[in-house]
Write a protein that holds these residues in place. Structure first.
Motif, mmCIF file in Angstrom:
data_model
loop_
_atom_site.group_PDB
_atom_site.id
_atom_site.type_symbol
_atom_site.label_atom_id
_atom_site.label_comp_id
_atom_site.label_asym_id
_atom_site.label_seq_id
_atom_site.Cartn_x
_atom_site.Cartn_y
_atom_site.Cartn_z
ATOM 1 N N LYS B 151 0.763 -1.359 0.114
ATOM 2 C CA LYS B 151 0.110 0.028 0.040
ATOM 3 C C LYS B 151 0.833 1.205 -0.090
ATOM 4 C CE LYS B 151 -4.011 -1.751 2.472
ATOM 5 N NZ LYS B 151 -4.685 -2.222 3.835
ATOM 6 N N CYS B 152 1.940 1.120 -0.113
ATOM 7 C CA CYS B 152 3.034 2.173 0.143
ATOM 8 C C CYS B 152 3.309 2.917 -1.194
ATOM 9 C CB CYS B 152 4.410 1.583 0.495
ATOM 10 S SG CYS B 152 5.553 3.201 0.861
ATOM 11 N N ILE B 153 2.928 4.289 -0.943
ATOM 12 C CA ILE B 153 3.198 5.150 -2.221
ATOM 13 C C ILE B 153 4.286 5.913 -2.253
ATOM 14 C CG2 ILE B 153 0.624 5.490 -2.683
ATOM 15 C CD1 ILE B 153 1.220 8.473 -1.375
ATOM 16 N N LEU B 154 5.417 5.501 -1.492
ATOM 17 C CA LEU B 154 6.687 5.850 -1.150
ATOM 18 C C LEU B 154 6.558 7.674 -1.267
ATOM 19 C CD1 LEU B 154 8.818 3.862 -1.302
ATOM 20 C CD2 LEU B 154 9.701 5.017 -3.286
ATOM 21 N N CYS B 155 5.844 8.187 -0.053
ATOM 22 C CA CYS B 155 5.788 9.441 -0.128
ATOM 23 C C CYS B 155 6.962 9.988 1.007
ATOM 24 C CB CYS B 155 4.448 9.881 0.794
ATOM 25 S SG CYS B 155 4.305 9.156 2.545
ATOM 26 N N TYR B 156 7.657 9.105 1.422
ATOM 27 C CA TYR B 156 9.065 9.573 2.621
ATOM 28 C C TYR B 156 8.288 10.140 3.795
ATOM 29 C CZ TYR B 156 11.941 9.248 -1.704
ATOM 30 O OH TYR B 156 12.778 8.803 -2.657
ATOM 31 N N LYS B 157 7.091 10.029 4.217
ATOM 32 C CA LYS B 157 6.789 10.855 5.287
ATOM 33 C C LYS B 157 7.191 9.958 6.530
ATOM 34 C CE LYS B 157 2.345 13.132 4.623
ATOM 35 N NZ LYS B 157 0.861 12.752 4.531
ATOM 36 N N CYS B 158 6.971 8.615 6.491
ATOM 37 C CA CYS B 158 7.376 7.849 7.769
ATOM 38 C C CYS B 158 9.025 8.071 7.750
ATOM 39 C CB CYS B 158 7.076 6.431 7.528
ATOM 40 S SG CYS B 158 7.690 5.784 5.781
ATOM 41 N N VAL B 159 9.627 8.101 6.839
ATOM 42 C CA VAL B 159 11.077 8.286 6.979
ATOM 43 C C VAL B 159 11.480 9.662 7.445
ATOM 44 C CG1 VAL B 159 13.334 8.584 5.565
ATOM 45 C CG2 VAL B 159 11.730 6.958 4.941
ATOM 46 N N VAL B 205 1.658 9.453 10.436
ATOM 47 C CA VAL B 205 1.904 10.137 9.226
ATOM 48 C C VAL B 205 1.696 9.559 8.039
ATOM 49 C CG1 VAL B 205 3.302 11.918 10.258
ATOM 50 C CG2 VAL B 205 4.152 10.093 8.946
ATOM 51 N N CYS B 206 1.537 8.261 7.986
ATOM 52 C CA CYS B 206 1.217 7.500 7.045
ATOM 53 C C CYS B 206 -0.032 7.600 6.171
ATOM 54 C CB CYS B 206 1.601 5.916 7.026
ATOM 55 S SG CYS B 206 1.219 5.051 5.639
ATOM 56 N N PRO B 207 -0.225 8.110 4.862
ATOM 57 C CA PRO B 207 -1.130 8.518 4.563
ATOM 58 C C PRO B 207 -2.103 7.445 3.805
ATOM 59 C CG PRO B 207 0.553 8.946 2.791
ATOM 60 C CD PRO B 207 1.219 8.320 4.134
HETATM 61 S S1 SF4 Z 1 4.539 6.981 5.235
HETATM 62 FE FE1 SF4 Z 1 5.893 5.318 4.670
HETATM 63 S S2 SF4 Z 1 4.915 3.581 4.503
HETATM 64 FE FE2 SF4 Z 1 3.184 5.207 4.401
HETATM 65 S S3 SF4 Z 1 2.738 5.467 2.204
HETATM 66 FE FE3 SF4 Z 1 4.452 7.172 3.038
HETATM 67 S S4 SF4 Z 1 6.242 6.261 2.379
HETATM 68 FE FE4 SF4 Z 1 4.904 4.371 2.434
#
Ligand code: SF4
Ligand code: SF4
Ligand code: SF4
Ligand code: FES
Lengths: 612, 290
Positions: B151-159, B205-207
């Motif tokens: 389900k990850c869209i690679l938004c970088y938020k978790c990082v 934060v994961c969207p």
């Molecule tokens: S927060 Fe992390 S796990 Fe969630 S979608 Fe974004 S990159 Fe993927």
């Protein structure tokens, strides 16, 4: 930071490789074996250690050079030494194609399967290797081979590069490559035949009228004295006489624009950098030419390395930078050796260092090796790569002249652009600007490859036509098309050869000069295959940061796969799909890679009637 | 970070949004300006507590004179800017981006994804059944939360939340590149062997729901997750003197997950392991024992 390192320990070899770069660890906090009494009372790390993060990429190279791949223990040790969180270290190590985080043999042969090499028969080399050595990636006879994007040896296509890890890593270039020669180089890279001199890639070498290439094949690339005997360091002397503002004025009046593809006025870039109140300023030389079909910077660096060093010194002086980073693509072992030697000699003779030529100007150059990532040629991705981050482009604004390397004002120029500064200073701006056309001044280097009689780097004044260039190189009898500007460029038809090779001329013709790639394809070529290779290249090289490019390049490749044997009405649906995805990639991608990933395919459809 | 009190007054810049003149404080983003003007620009990777990475590109708008579209979430307003939020070009990019995402990942738990797919007329199916997908199995390696990178869209938020923007733990980063890029621990080890401290700020934060409480993940698997039946109660964490705000999500008298209000000026929605996951004692009812 919650730094947590696993239990994996480096081997003695890995430890030695890292320590050779960073010096021995000073305390247990840095990975020394024994905890001393002081260690128990005093933690090291913090900002000072983190500021060494820029040594991550050299550290990864150290491990990879020594062992051939990067193990958990080795990576953890490196991260501990640099106070880099191991997850980030792993993220960086897995970004670059030349590194592996899984065991592999010490010797790896990269066999180029990119455009020029594909036209030159790399598929057959791969097929034979598969038969004799085993499938790509397998370790038959202690060496593995793998297909590779363009190695920048297009004039000698097909090409291969063998790299053997060890205490003294060895490399061998095999071009033109046969499966037999590749296998020999893999088993004994040190015994491989010597490469032909750089001048062999310059069919015009030693003729009159050359400006940028005039010393290639004429000077001894290892000799500073020979360089000076051939006019070297006259430009820097003139620069000191003019002062930084004077240099910028000359460069501006000469009308020099960047040769990397964007054609931005160099003088404006330099003066914007020079004027920034924030200090220090940096200079970055982009020597990461990874555009498939480009090899001119390699030839310049191999054939006339001091010219680049002198030009970088001039640029540093003009922009107020005291440190220049030369970001060199990892696949250029000979250029690396020659530049290293040249920098050392220039430094020992006072042409680099604290007091350049006794003029009170401090400037030094550090070489940074890339590790196989086309995207690191993007000007902001270079910064991240040098800083020890993943080589992902940054979004702009802010622009590099304001916030570049380490967040400081930075001028980025590619090799060809910088080398142009020497004739500007020697002849003066007006004389320089007399060559070429009104808006494209000077001469331009073209990398001609594919089906021509004399592939190589050609230097022509701006304004010469494509036909004139092809005449020099010996065009094929049945010309199908010319790919101008590389994978990010566009195709030109045989009836369009009178297009003037200038920035404005090619733009008016709906194509681009890009980095100067001229890939010639004859009727024998399978266009759909070439397009597929272009799509595969972009899919492979996308950094993965933004959706239009990360997924768009995959969808583009899939559509081209489906289109491979289809034409006409059967192709219409996928062509429409390509257009839609292509438009979004062009409009919404963060950087030039995604924005241009559809250019060549689009031009093949619209101008060559591919899939008609 | 909507509620930081006591900011020095900022200059206002003039720009136009879809032809309407508006004023926005210097330094604010086009998205701020759009939202202030009541325009609904879709966003995925933008987060109210993080500096956006502008990686998803669903928020693109057209800026007069620019060659490419601009990400509204990150582009700062400039004096005299002429911005169009709803042009054919911008809508086209949004549509394609939604198609690209939905054809490669599972967006079933991404809030508003279905609504935008409908609104922009996106047809993710048109890339065909063979279109490459992220194809990841959920990583269930601890009792607290699940990473379902399909389900990850690679938004970088978790990082960013785990790393320099909030937690400073740096347990996860992006590894690999291109379509193979994934959020990963070092050497891809299980979370339990990584530097993770289970603050759960990444889940916050994961969207997309790629990161979720184990409770939520299990209930979804069992088909018992029912957001409509849940109540939310914001209270104060009782573990330590920091006194973070907790929002308890309760379904059938059981706490099913804990979030934290993003507009809290102290914590901005971040918690520690105790506040985030240490709620079992609250529901240690007699009937639940042994
Ligand atoms: S927060 Fe992390 S796990 Fe969630 S979608 Fe974004 S990159 Fe993927
Ligand atoms: S366009 Fe491609 S290469 Fe550039 S930032 Fe986006 S994903 Fe990375
Ligand atoms: S969430 Fe953690 S830091 Fe916040 S009050 Fe509770 S125990 Fe303290
Ligand atoms: S919300 Fe702006 S790019 Fe993702």
């Amino acid at each position: 930071m919650d730094l947590r390192f696993g239990d994996s320990k480096p081997t003695d070899e890995e430890r030695a490789a890292v320590d050779a770069l960073l010096g021995p660890p000073e305390s247990a906090w840095e990975g020394a074996d024994d905890r001393t009494d002081t260690d128990l009372r005093w933690a090291r790390g913090g900002r000072e250690a983190r500021e060494r993060r820029e040594l991550l990429l050299p550290g990864l190279h150290a491990l990879n050079d020594r062992v051939g791949w990067i193990s958990e223990g080795g990576l953890d040790y490196l991260c501990r030494r640099l106070t880099v969180p191991p997850a980030e270290g792993y993220g960086v190590a897995t970004f670059y194609a030349m590194f592996a985080v899984k065991p592999r043999p010490a010797t790896v042969v990269h066999v180029c399967t990119d455009l020029a090499c594909a036209a030159g028969g790399s598929a057959q080399v791969c097929a034979e290797l598969e038969r004799d050595v085993g499938p790509a990636g397998s370790a038959g006879s202690g060496a593995a081979w793998q297909p590779s994007p363009c190695l920048g040896l297009c004039e000698r296509a097909p090409a291969a590069l063998a790299i053997r890890a060890g205490e003294t890593p060895q490399t061998a270039v095999v071009a033109p490559a046969t499966a037999g020669a590749v296998a020999d180089a893999a088993s004994a890279p040190h015994e491989a035949a010597a490469e032909p001199p750089a001048a062999a890639a310059v069919p015009q070498a030693c003729t009159d009228g050359l400006v940028l290439l005039r010393r290639v094949g004429v000077v001894d690339p290892g000799s500073l004295d020979d360089y000076r005997a051939h006019g070297g360091y006259a430009a820097l002397r003139r620069a000191f006489a003019l002062g930084p503002a004077g240099v910028i004025r000359e460069v501006t009046e000469a009308g020099l624009v960047g040769r990397g593809g964007a054609a931005f006025p160099t003088g404006r870039k330099w003066s914007a950098t020079a004027q920034q109140p924030d200090h220090p300023h940096y200079l970055v030389c982009n020597a990461d030419e990874s555009e498939p079909g480009t090899f001119k910077d390699r030839v310049l660096m191999e054939g006339d390395p001091y010219a680049l060093i002198e030009a970088m010194t001039v640029a540093g002086y003009a922009t107020g930078a005291h440190r220049g980073y030369l970001y060199l693509r990892g696949e250029y072992p000979r250029a690396l050796r020659r530049l290293r030697t040249a920098i050392d000699r220039a430094r020992s003779r006072g042409f680099l260092g604290k007091d350049v030529m006794g003029q009170g100007f401090a400037f030094d150059i550090e070489i940074r090796r890339g590790a196989g990532a086309y995207i690191c040629g993007e000007e902001t991705a270079i910064f991240n790569s040098i800083e020890g981050q993943r080589g992902e482009p940054r979004s702009k604004p802010p622009f590099p002249v304001e916030k570049g390397l380490f967040g400081k004002p930075t001028a980025v120029n590619n090799v060809e652009t910088l080398v142009n500064v020497l004739p500007i200073l020697i002849e003066g701006a007006p004389a320089y600007a007399r060559t070429g056309t009104g808006t494209s001044t000077g001469t331009k280097l073209f990398c001609v490859s594919g089906t021509v009689a004399r592939p190589g780097v050609y230097e022509l004044p701006f304004g010469a036509t494509l036909r004139e260039l092809l005449e020099l190189a010996g065009p094929p009898e049945a010309l199908r098309a010319v790919l101008l500007g590389g994978a990010a460029g566009g195709f030109v038809r045989p009836d369009e050869l009178d297009v003037p090779l200038t920035f404005e001329g090619t733009r008016a013709a709906g194509t681009t000069l890009g980095s100067g790639v001229v890939l010639v394809l004859d009727e024998g070529v399978e266009l759909p295959r070439i397009l597929l290779r272009i799509a595969e290249f972009f899919r492979d090289e996308s950094c993965g940061q933004c959706v239009p490019c990360r997924v768009g390049t995959v969808r583009q490749e899939e559509a081209l796969h489906r289109l491979k044997d289809r034409t006409g009405a059967a192709a219409a649906g996928d062509i429409a799909l390509l257009r839609e995805v292509g438009q979004a990639m062009r409009d919404a991608s963060i950087c030039g890679l995604g924005q241009t990933a559809w250019n060549a395919v689009e031009s093949a459809i619209d101008r060559l009637g591919a899939f008609k | 970070m909507t509620a930081i009190p006591l900011r020095p007054p900022r200059r206002l810049v003039d720009l136009t949004l879809d032809g309407e003149p508006v004023r926005a404080p210097e330094g604010s983003t086009l998205l701020d300006a759009c939202r202030a003007a009541g325009k609904d620009v879709p966003t995925l990777c933008q987060g109210d507590t993080l500096t956006p990475k502008n990686a998803c590109r669903v928020c693109v708008v057209e800026v007069e004179g620019a060659r490419t579209l601009a990400p509204a979430c990150s582009r700062r307003v400039e004096q005299g800017m002429e911005v169009r939020t709803d042009t054919e070009r911008a809508r086209h990019s949004r549509k394609v981006v939604l198609e690209l995402l939905a054809s490669s990942t599972d967006m079933s738990t991404t809030p508003r994804a279905a609504e935008w797919i409908e609104e922009y007329g996106a047809e993710p199916e048109r890339f065909g059944a063979d279109a490459a997908r992220v194809d990841e199995e959920p990583k269930v390696d601890n009792d607290l939360y699940v990473r379902d990178y399909d389900k990850c869209i690679l938004c970088y938020k978790c990082v960013d939340a785990c790393g320099e923007q909030w937690q400073n733990t740096f347990a996860i980063a992006v590894a690999g590149r291109g379509f193979d890029a994934r959020i990963s621990t070092e050497h891809d080890v299980p979370l339990t062997d990584s530097a993770c401290v289970y603050c759960g700020n990444c889940i916050e934060v994961c969207p997309t729901g790629a990161l979720s409480f184990k409770t939520e993940f299990d209930m979804r698997e069992a088909g018992t997750w029912d957001e409509a039946a849940q109540t939310e109660t914001t209270t104060v964490c009782a573990y330590c003197g920091v006194g973070c705000n907790l929002t308890l999500h309760v379904q059938e008298n059981e706490i099913v997950k804990v979030t934290s209000p993003h507009d809290n000026p102290v914590t901005h929605g971040n918690l520690c392991i105790k506040g985030r996951f240490g709620y079992q004692h609250v529901q240690n009812h007699a009937q639940n024992r042994d």
